[in-house]
Write a protein that holds these residues in place. Sequence first.
Motif, short mmCIF file in Angstrom:
data_model
loop_
_atom_site.label_atom_id
_atom_site.label_comp_id
_atom_site.label_asym_id
_atom_site.label_seq_id
_atom_site.Cartn_x
_atom_site.Cartn_y
_atom_site.Cartn_z
N ARG A 21 0.82 -1.21 0.00
CA ARG A 21 0.00 0.00 0.00
C ARG A 21 0.85 1.26 0.00
NH1 ARG A 21 -1.90 -4.74 0.47
NH2 ARG A 21 -3.81 -5.16 1.59
N ARG A 22 1.82 1.31 0.89
CA ARG A 22 2.64 2.51 1.04
C ARG A 22 3.46 2.81 -0.22
NH1 ARG A 22 7.73 4.03 3.23
NH2 ARG A 22 7.59 6.02 4.31
N LEU A 26 3.19 6.13 -2.50
CA LEU A 26 4.36 6.99 -2.73
C LEU A 26 4.66 7.16 -4.21
CD1 LEU A 26 6.76 5.90 0.13
CD2 LEU A 26 5.73 8.14 -0.19
N LEU A 80 -6.48 0.82 2.84
CA LEU A 80 -5.62 1.17 3.96
C LEU A 80 -6.39 1.52 5.23
CD1 LEU A 80 -2.57 1.58 4.53
CD2 LEU A 80 -2.87 3.96 3.91
N THR A 138 2.68 10.91 3.39
CA THR A 138 2.72 9.46 3.21
C THR A 138 4.09 8.90 3.57
OG1 THR A 138 1.05 9.58 1.47
CG2 THR A 138 2.39 7.58 1.56
N TYR A 139 5.14 9.57 3.14
CA TYR A 139 6.50 9.09 3.40
C TYR A 139 6.80 9.02 4.89
CZ TYR A 139 11.54 8.67 3.25
OH TYR A 139 12.83 8.23 3.44
N VAL A 142 2.62 7.34 7.00
CA VAL A 142 1.79 6.19 6.62
C VAL A 142 2.64 4.91 6.65
CG1 VAL A 142 0.38 5.15 4.79
CG2 VAL A 142 0.26 7.60 5.23
N PRO A 143 2.25 3.94 7.47
CA PRO A 143 3.03 2.70 7.54
C PRO A 143 2.64 1.74 6.43
CG PRO A 143 1.20 2.57 9.05
CD PRO A 143 1.15 3.95 8.43
N GLU A 144 3.50 0.78 6.17
CA GLU A 144 3.14 -0.30 5.25
C GLU A 144 2.29 -1.30 6.04
OE1 GLU A 144 2.04 -2.35 2.68
OE2 GLU A 144 3.60 -1.13 1.78
N THR A 145 1.17 -1.69 5.48
CA THR A 145 0.27 -2.61 6.17
C THR A 145 0.20 -3.98 5.49
OG1 THR A 145 -1.62 -1.79 4.93
CG2 THR A 145 -1.15 -0.72 7.03
#
Length: 181
Positions: A21-22, A26, A80, A138-139, A142-145
């Motif tokens: 997602r991240r 990005l 997300l 986002t960078y 926002v975490p990677e899920t």
Amino acid sequence: MGLVELLASTINFFVIDRVGRRPLLLYTCAAMVVLNALITLSLTLANPNEADAWAYISMLCIYCSIFAFSIGPANVSFILAPELFSQGPRPIAVSVTIQVNWWSMFLINLLFPFLQAAMDAYMFALFTAFMVYYTVFTYFLVPETKLKSFEEIAAQFRSTKKTKKDENHNKNITDLAITTE
């Protein structure tokens, strides 16, 4: 444009679990920054009295920007949001996400003609600024899920918060030591 959105949504379906997602947010946000800047440049350089190359470049960039938006922010936010919240607040969080998305689209469509009249060719510079903010947000936040449980995602937020709190605490102790000397 509907065909571009449909194609992008179909690609998103196959790509989101492979890429994550991240990274998908990005890459598409960064692409939209570049594309919106190119739209601004091409509209500035285009001759309004004839169909020159800049007019075609601006149209191509608009379609590519819609494509990037449809692959990234338009679809990823709906995937997300449920992954970031536990079962209790999840329905409200998803509802808020949907409302923010629809109201944003409504406001953009409502204000677009007025912005275009006021800013002319530089209107897409405003979108570029918003996308720069969104990319930076986002960078950093926002975490990677992808393939993570809610507990792992929550632990990641807690460790980030704790690290920042520890840094501030250590800085305050250092400041206190310096002022007492």
